[in-house]
Design an enzyme around this catalytic site. Structure first.
Site, short mmCIF file in Angstrom:
data_model
loop_
_atom_site.label_atom_id
_atom_site.label_comp_id
_atom_site.label_asym_id
_atom_site.label_seq_id
_atom_site.Cartn_x
_atom_site.Cartn_y
_atom_site.Cartn_z
N SER A 1 81.95 3.61 68.19
CA SER A 1 80.98 2.84 68.97
C SER A 1 81.33 3.05 70.43
CB SER A 1 81.10 1.36 68.60
OG SER A 1 80.49 0.54 69.57
N TYR B 1 85.56 -6.42 66.83
CA TYR B 1 84.83 -5.19 66.47
C TYR B 1 85.33 -4.03 67.34
CZ TYR B 1 80.76 -2.06 65.96
OH TYR B 1 79.92 -0.99 65.74
N1 LIG Z 1 73.43 0.17 64.66
C1 LIG Z 1 74.01 0.39 65.82
O1 LIG Z 1 73.42 0.19 66.89
C2 LIG Z 1 75.44 0.90 65.87
C3 LIG Z 1 75.99 1.22 67.12
C4 LIG Z 1 77.31 1.70 67.18
C5 LIG Z 1 78.03 1.86 66.01
N2 LIG Z 1 77.47 1.55 64.82
C6 LIG Z 1 78.26 1.76 63.60
O2 LIG Z 1 77.49 2.50 62.67
C7 LIG Z 1 77.88 2.17 61.35
C8 LIG Z 1 76.68 1.74 60.54
O3 LIG Z 1 76.14 0.59 61.15
P1 LIG Z 1 74.69 0.01 60.79
O4 LIG Z 1 74.12 -0.42 62.06
O5 LIG Z 1 73.98 0.94 59.89
O6 LIG Z 1 75.15 -1.31 60.00
P2 LIG Z 1 74.44 -2.10 58.79
O7 LIG Z 1 72.98 -1.89 58.78
O8 LIG Z 1 74.99 -3.48 58.90
O9 LIG Z 1 75.06 -1.39 57.53
C9 LIG Z 1 76.43 -1.50 57.26
C10 LIG Z 1 76.70 -1.02 55.87
O10 LIG Z 1 78.08 -1.26 55.59
C11 LIG Z 1 78.17 -1.89 54.33
N3 LIG Z 1 79.35 -2.75 54.22
C12 LIG Z 1 79.69 -3.78 55.02
N4 LIG Z 1 80.77 -4.38 54.53
C13 LIG Z 1 81.13 -3.72 53.39
C14 LIG Z 1 82.16 -3.88 52.45
N5 LIG Z 1 83.05 -4.87 52.52
N6 LIG Z 1 82.23 -3.01 51.42
C15 LIG Z 1 81.31 -2.02 51.29
N7 LIG Z 1 80.31 -1.82 52.16
C16 LIG Z 1 80.22 -2.67 53.20
C17 LIG Z 1 76.92 -2.72 54.23
O11 LIG Z 1 76.68 -3.06 52.89
P3 LIG Z 1 75.66 -4.25 52.51
O12 LIG Z 1 74.32 -3.72 52.86
O13 LIG Z 1 75.86 -4.41 51.07
O14 LIG Z 1 76.06 -5.43 53.34
C18 LIG Z 1 75.89 -1.77 54.81
O15 LIG Z 1 75.42 -0.86 53.83
C19 LIG Z 1 78.94 1.07 61.48
O16 LIG Z 1 80.22 1.66 61.45
C20 LIG Z 1 78.69 0.52 62.87
O17 LIG Z 1 79.83 -0.07 63.42
C21 LIG Z 1 76.20 1.07 64.72
#
Ligand SMILES: NC(=O)c1ccc[n+]([C@@H]2O[C@H](COP(=O)([O-])OP(=O)(O)OC[C@H]3O[C@@H](n4cnc5c(N)ncnc54)[C@H](OP(=O)(O)O)[C@@H]3O)[C@@H](O)[C@H]2O)c1
Length: 247
Positions: free
Chosen positions: A152, A165
């Site tokens: 991130s 985070y």
């Molecule tokens: N979106 C952004 O703007 C952004 C920006 C910078 C970095 N990121 C990074 O990108 C990555 C994906 O983020 P996202 O935005 O797609 O997040 P998201 O929509 O919240 O998806 C996160 C995923 O991780 C899974 N997860 C969470 N806890 C878990 C656990 N204990 N065991 C197994 N799976 C688990 C969730 O499963 P469930 O659906 O079952 O909860 C979900 O499928 C993350 O590493 C995040 O930090 C995102």
């Protein structure tokens, strides 16, 4: 950077995606399958993983597999068993996308709850370490393997109120750099992606007042995700690359 790849560039590759039931991980799993990979969908909510599975099957892509696993409670033995299952079912593993994460609570540093800190570090950092340790023997057997972490902007520049985070993402980038250095003379390339602000549930949790329509979608940022898993991206090693120029 030019991320162009051939349309079946991931053919015959087996790629594990964590958090494959939602957000960026779901799209990455679908995109990898569209480019020819057999994708292993790992996550904690089976219903969501099945939706990703069904979407991939409807695309006539290679049939994926599902591994239901809660990264919060999984033990070293669980990861070893998982590695054995992958070895038994597929014979090899060519890529891992460490994508699943928790946001925790955004708050002033002095209000960080240790229980939240522990939860976030368990899912975002410790589980990645254990999973990578368990999967390395399999990855070493691949001709050209990849480990891609997810960082991130706050993983290399601290920002007020992003404490737990951000600390977890600094650790993730550190893990990537250490592994990349150790594996530099091997068949395994190790990198991290900073997705930038992307239209997902996590982003909405962090910025509830933001209009999601102003954000890139997970699909928009896929070229880098595909490139780093593809033969075309073989020269990239030890880098954290932004999928967008601005977040
Ligand atoms: N979106 C952004 O703007 C952004 C920006 C910078 C970095 N990121 C990074 O990108 C990555 C994906 O983020 P996202 O935005 O797609 O997040 P998201 O929509 O919240 O998806 C996160 C995923 O991780 C899974 N997860 C969470 N806890 C878990 C656990 N204990 N065991 C197994 N799976 C688990 C969730 O499963 P469930 O659906 O079952 O909860 C979900 O499928 C993350 O590493 C995040 O930090 C995102």
């Amino acid at each position: 950077m030019n991320y162009s790849v051939s349309s079946n560039t991931l053919k015959d590759r087996v790629i594990l995606v964590t958090g494959a039931g939602d957000g960026i991980g779901k799209q990455a799993a679908i995109s990898y399958a569209q480019y020819g990979a057999t994708v292993i969908l790992l996550g904690r909510t089976v219903r969501k993983l099945e939706q990703t599975y069904d979407e991939i099957v409807s695309l006539d892509a290679p049939k994926p597999a599902i591994i239901p696993l809660d990264l919060h409670g999984a033990t070293q033995q669980d990861y070893r068993d998982m590695a054995q299952t992958i070895r038994d079912q597929f014979g090899h593993l060519d890529g891992v996308l460490h994508n699943a994460s928790l946001l925790g609570t955004l708050c002033p540093f002095e209000q960080i709850e240790l229980s939240t800190y522990d939860d976030v570090m368990q899912v975002n950092v410790r589980s990645q370490l254990m999973m990578t340790q368990a999967l390395l023997p399999l990855l070493h057997q691949s001709d050209d393997a990849r480990i891609v972490f997810t960082s991130s902007t706050v993983g290399h520049q601290g920002r007020a109120y992003w404490g737990t985070y951000a600390i977890s993402k600094f650790a993730t980038e550190g893990m990537m750099q250490i592994l990349a250095d150790e594996l530099s003379e091997t068949n395994i390339r190790v990198n991290a992606i900073n997705p930038g602000g992307t239209r997902t549930g996590m982003r909405a949790q962090a910025f509830p007042a933001e209009d999601p329509e102003t954000l890139k979608t997970p699909f928009d940022i896929m070229p880098l995700y595909i490139y780093l898993m593809a033969p075309e991206g073989q020269a990239v090693h030890g880098e954290c690359i932004a999928a967008q120029t601005k977040d």
